[in-house]
Design an enzyme around this catalytic site. Structure first.
Site, short mmCIF file in Angstrom:
data_model
loop_
_atom_site.label_atom_id
_atom_site.label_comp_id
_atom_site.label_asym_id
_atom_site.label_seq_id
_atom_site.Cartn_x
_atom_site.Cartn_y
_atom_site.Cartn_z
N ASP A 1 -10.49 -35.54 29.75
CA ASP A 1 -11.46 -36.57 30.10
C ASP A 1 -12.89 -36.11 29.85
O ASP A 1 -13.14 -34.95 29.50
CB ASP A 1 -11.30 -36.95 31.58
CG ASP A 1 -10.00 -37.70 31.84
OD1 ASP A 1 -9.44 -38.29 30.90
OD2 ASP A 1 -9.55 -37.69 33.00
N TYR B 1 -3.39 -25.99 33.22
CA TYR B 1 -4.83 -26.20 33.44
C TYR B 1 -5.35 -25.15 34.42
O TYR B 1 -4.61 -24.67 35.28
CB TYR B 1 -5.09 -27.58 34.03
CG TYR B 1 -5.00 -28.72 33.04
CD1 TYR B 1 -6.15 -29.21 32.41
CD2 TYR B 1 -3.79 -29.32 32.74
CE1 TYR B 1 -6.08 -30.27 31.51
CE2 TYR B 1 -3.70 -30.38 31.84
CZ TYR B 1 -4.85 -30.84 31.23
OH TYR B 1 -4.78 -31.87 30.34
#
Length: 269
Positions: A52, A110
């Site tokens: 994002d 992540y």
């Protein structure tokens, strides 16, 4: 000929990885450089995952088809010469024509970085907290993630996801001096999921939620129960994994395609 490119980027000035109208994205910049370097009219890159706005990647795999075979070092060198300073290409690996960075990946990891000291050099790459949360409690809550599979609670309301099941295999916090790093690994992630997980775990660490309440809000499968998303600048797509021996097998397939292409170009006797 198809290649996998290992791409890293600082996502600060980009509106995420994926192409979108009227917004600068990492994919747009990379595609433009590929067109210029290899004099192509059209390029279709495919990333192993989406990030994002403002999110970084230390390893994003991208596949691209080029009209002929090149030495991997040549592709890397030519792209890095013209890419902006906040995007770089690492490994370049030849693969077979059916290889797919997204569909062939087996897991993604992540990392979320927090600094407990105000540091001007980490402004773009870590979330600053003035008070240390309870790391032991956050780790206890993080283990709940490994025991569940439906993460509707951590999905965006307007997402186009068909289902909300994820197999999370790692989720833990580590302390490194004044920094906290959260690592989470799964076969797939929902859009915006990691930042929502981090934001909710931080509420556990701040005493706003108990571990039992953390589990309950996930089991309720209610998006409104999640805490606010942690800021984008602390999040990195850290690692994308493929099956064992995947790249060695893909190299063989690439060479078979290359050999077949050479045979068709040889003049007949």
């Amino acid at each position: 000929m198809r290649y996998f490119l290992e791409v890293a980027y600082d996502g600060t000035r980009f509106h995420g990885w994926q192409l979108q109208p009227n917004a600068l994205t990492v994919q747009e910049v990379l595609d433009d450089c590929l067109r210029r370097v290899f004099r192509l009219t059209q390029v279709e890159t495919v990333g192993s995952g989406r990030t994002d706005t403002g999110v970084h990647a230390s390893q994003q795999w991208v596949h691209v088809d080029l009209p002929q075979a090149y030495y991997p070092e040549e592709i890397q060198h030519r792209l890095n010469r013209i890419l902006p300073p906040d995007i770089s290409v690492g490994q370049v690996l030849p693969v077979g024509p059916e290889a797919h960075t997204r569909f062939d990946a087996t897991s993604r990891a992540y990392e979320y970085c927090i600094t407990l000291e105000k540091n001007p050099f980490l402004v773009r790459h870590a979330y600053y907290l003035s008070r240390k949360p309870d790391v032991a409690l956050m780790n206890e809550a993080a283990q709940v993630l490994l025991q569940l599979e439906d993460f509707t609670t951590f999905s965006k309301v307007k997402g186009d996801t068909k289902h909300y099941r994820c197999a999370i295999t790692q989720a833990f916090w580590q302390e490194n001096g004044p920094q906290l790093v959260f690592t989470i690994k799964a076969n797939r992630f929902l859009r915006g999921m990691v930042r929502l997980v981090v934001g909710t775990l931080l509420d556990v660490g701040k005493g706003k939620l108990t571990v039992a309440q953390f589990r309950h809000l996930i089991e309720r499968q209610d998006r409104s129960l999640a805490s606010g998303a942690a800021p984008a600048q602390g999040l990195f797509l850290h690692r994308v994994e493929y099956p064992e021996n995947y790249f060695a097998q893909q190299r063989v397939l690439f060479e078979e395609v290359l050999a077949a292409q050479v045979r068709t170009e040889e003049p007949s006797s």
